[in-house]
Design an enzyme around this catalytic site. Sequence first.
Site, PDB file in Angstrom:
ATOM      1  N   ARG A   1       0.825  -1.223   0.000  1.00  0.00           N
ATOM      2  CA  ARG A   1       0.000   0.000   0.000  1.00  0.00           C
ATOM      3  C   ARG A   1       0.855   1.268   0.000  1.00  0.00           C
ATOM      4  O   ARG A   1       0.415   2.315  -0.497  1.00  0.00           O
ATOM      5  CB  ARG A   1      -0.936  -0.025   1.217  1.00  0.00           C
ATOM      6  CG  ARG A   1      -2.028   1.062   1.222  1.00  0.00           C
ATOM      7  CD  ARG A   1      -3.030   0.796   2.344  1.00  0.00           C
ATOM      8  NE  ARG A   1      -4.154   1.721   2.320  1.00  0.00           N
ATOM      9  CZ  ARG A   1      -4.282   2.766   3.131  1.00  0.00           C
ATOM     10  NH1 ARG A   1      -3.336   3.030   4.030  1.00  0.00           N
ATOM     11  NH2 ARG A   1      -5.340   3.556   3.052  1.00  0.00           N
TER      12      ARG A   1
ATOM     13  N   ILE B   1      -7.608   7.223  -0.963  1.00  0.00           N
ATOM     14  CA  ILE B   1      -7.347   5.789  -0.957  1.00  0.00           C
ATOM     15  C   ILE B   1      -8.090   5.241   0.256  1.00  0.00           C
ATOM     16  O   ILE B   1      -7.975   5.772   1.360  1.00  0.00           O
ATOM     17  CB  ILE B   1      -5.839   5.466  -0.904  1.00  0.00           C
ATOM     18  CG1 ILE B   1      -5.604   3.951  -0.929  1.00  0.00           C
ATOM     19  CG2 ILE B   1      -5.134   6.128   0.251  1.00  0.00           C
ATOM     20  CD1 ILE B   1      -4.134   3.558  -1.105  1.00  0.00           C
ATOM     21  N   SER B   2      -8.911   4.233   0.043  1.00  0.00           N
ATOM     22  CA  SER B   2      -9.824   3.767   1.088  1.00  0.00           C
ATOM     23  C   SER B   2      -9.082   3.220   2.304  1.00  0.00           C
ATOM     24  O   SER B   2      -7.964   2.716   2.206  1.00  0.00           O
ATOM     25  CB  SER B   2     -10.753   2.681   0.540  1.00  0.00           C
ATOM     26  OG  SER B   2     -11.641   3.214  -0.406  1.00  0.00           O
ATOM     27  N   GLN B   3      -9.744   3.318   3.436  1.00  0.00           N
ATOM     28  CA  GLN B   3      -9.253   2.729   4.678  1.00  0.00           C
ATOM     29  C   GLN B   3      -9.073   1.218   4.488  1.00  0.00           C
ATOM     30  O   GLN B   3      -9.950   0.563   3.925  1.00  0.00           O
ATOM     31  CB  GLN B   3     -10.259   3.006   5.785  1.00  0.00           C
ATOM     32  CG  GLN B   3      -9.916   2.422   7.139  1.00  0.00           C
ATOM     33  CD  GLN B   3     -11.014   2.682   8.155  1.00  0.00           C
ATOM     34  OE1 GLN B   3     -12.019   3.333   7.855  1.00  0.00           O
ATOM     35  NE2 GLN B   3     -10.845   2.166   9.361  1.00  0.00           N
TER      36      GLN B   3
END
Length: 220
Positions: A39, A65-67
Site C-alpha cells: 500500500r 485511498i480507502s481505509q
Amino acid sequence: MGVKDSYKHKGMRRSLVRKLREKGIANERVLEAIGTVPRHVFFDEIFESHAYQDKAFPIAEGQTISQPYTVAFQSDILEVKPGDKILEVGTGSGYQCCVLLELGAEVVTIEYKEKLSLLAQKMLGQMGYQASRYLVGDGSLGCQEYAPYDGIIVTAGAPIQAVEVLTAQLKPGGRLIIPVGDLTTQRMVKITKVSESQIVKEEFNNFAFVPLLGDKGWKK
C-alpha cells in the site's frame, strides 16, 4: 515487482493485518491479499508513515485511498472466487483493484476521472498487476459491454437509484457490494441476485465514502 518493498514495509503490513483481525476480519484469503499488496507505493515518500495506518488518505483529484478495513470488509462480503469476473466502480488509487487481483479475480475497473484511471493503470503496471480493462466513464451506470458479472463492488457513496441498474448486470448468483446513503454517510449494502426474479438484500454498518458521480450517482 518493480517497486521498493522492504522488510520494514512487510512488517508494517503484518501489523496492519493483526489490526484487521482484531476488528473482526476473519477471511484468511482477504487478509493474505492485504498482507501482500504494498500500500505504501500509493503514497508519496513523505507520507509513507501513513500507508499502513487503518485510515483513508487523500490522493489526486479530491479523492481518497480507502481505509484498509473498508477494503477488507468489502472484499470479504463480495466473496471473490478465483476466476470471478468483477466490475469495480471507482478505480481511484487502484489499491482495491490490487486486492481483488490478489484474490484471483478478473477485474474490469471503471473510473469517472480520466487522470485517476491513467495514474492507477501506470501504478499497477509498475507493481506487476494488470486489470482486464481500465475504463473511463460513468460507473454509476455499470458497464453493460462486459456484463454479466460475478460481482460488482462500488467504492464510492451512492444514492439508491444506482442499485437497480447495477444489479441488472449481475449473473444469477452474483453479488453487488455498494455503500448507499447521502453525501456524508452510507450504509454498506449487499445485493445477491439469486435469480432473474429474486434478490436478497443485506445491510451492514455505516461507512463514509467520497460521492459516486454520474447519471445514477450524484451530479457533479
